[in-house]
Design an enzyme around this catalytic site. Sequence first.
Site, PDB file in Angstrom:
ATOM      1  CG  ASP A 107    -115.394 -41.392 -39.652  1.00 12.95           C
ATOM      2  OD1 ASP A 107    -114.470 -42.321 -39.636  1.00 12.95           O
ATOM      3  OD2 ASP A 107    -115.899 -40.983 -38.692  1.00 12.95           O
TER       4      ASP A 107
ATOM      5  CG  ASP B 106    -119.362 -48.565 -32.184  1.00 14.06           C
ATOM      6  OD1 ASP B 106    -118.250 -48.578 -32.004  1.00 14.06           O
ATOM      7  OD2 ASP B 106    -119.715 -48.912 -33.565  1.00 14.06           O
TER       8      ASP B 106
END
Length: 238
Positions: free
Chosen positions: A8, A129
Site C-alpha cells: 500500500d 470494499d
Amino acid sequence: MILYPAIDLKDGQAVRLVHGEMDRATVFSDDPAAQAQVFVDAGCQWLHLVDLNGAFAGTPVNAAPVEAILQRCKVPTQLGGGIRDMATIERWLTLGLSRVILGTVAVEDPDLVRQAARAFPGQVAVGLDARNGRVATRGWAKETDIIVTDLAKSFEDAGIAAIIYTDILRDGAMKGPNVAATADLARAVSIPVIASGGVSSLDDLTALKETGVISGAISGRALYDGALDLRAALAALA
C-alpha cells in the site's frame, strides 16, 4: 489459491493502514520497489499494489513507486486506487501492469468497467470494499447503501477478471478475514473472488482455501510484522 502480497503506497512509502484510516498509517519501507523484490525473491506469483493517495484524490499519485516496482519486479502485478477513466487504465496497462482494479467507478460509472473489460480482456478487476456488507467508495470515505453481492452480480456478464472483496473492518486489524462473507460472495457469482482484509496467519489462508470457492487472498501487515511467513505460506498453498 493465489497469495497476493500487498504493498500500500502513501506519500511514496510502503505503509499499512488500520480500517482504511489515512491518519493511522504505519510506514514499513521507504523503498517500495525493494520491498516488492523481497516478496518476489520469496516466490510470490503476483503483487498487489494500492495507491492510497490516489484513492482519495481520484487520480494516480504514487506513479513513481509503482513504475519502479514494474521495472524491477517481473511478476504479474495488479494496482488499485485512483483509476477512474479509460486513459488512466490504458496508461497503466501499457506501462506493464497485468491488471487494474476499479473500485469507486464500479459504483459511480459501471459502464466504464464494462467498456474497459471489453477493451482489455483479462486485465480488469473490480474492487468491492464494504462495511457490514455495504459498499464504500473514494478511499472508503464514502459509504453507500449498495449491497456487495448485488453489485457483484451486476458485473456477471461484463467479462471482468476478478473481484477483490475487502472487509474494511478487518483490514489491517490482524483479526482474521471474513471467511463466511467472502465465501458467500464467491458462491453468488461466477467471477473469481479474491479475499482481502485481515489475512494474518497460515490458519486464515487455510480457512479461505478450504472453502473451495475463493481463488486468492491478499495479505499485507502480517507479512511485514512477521506473523505470516511468505515462503511457508506459498508452500502451504502450492
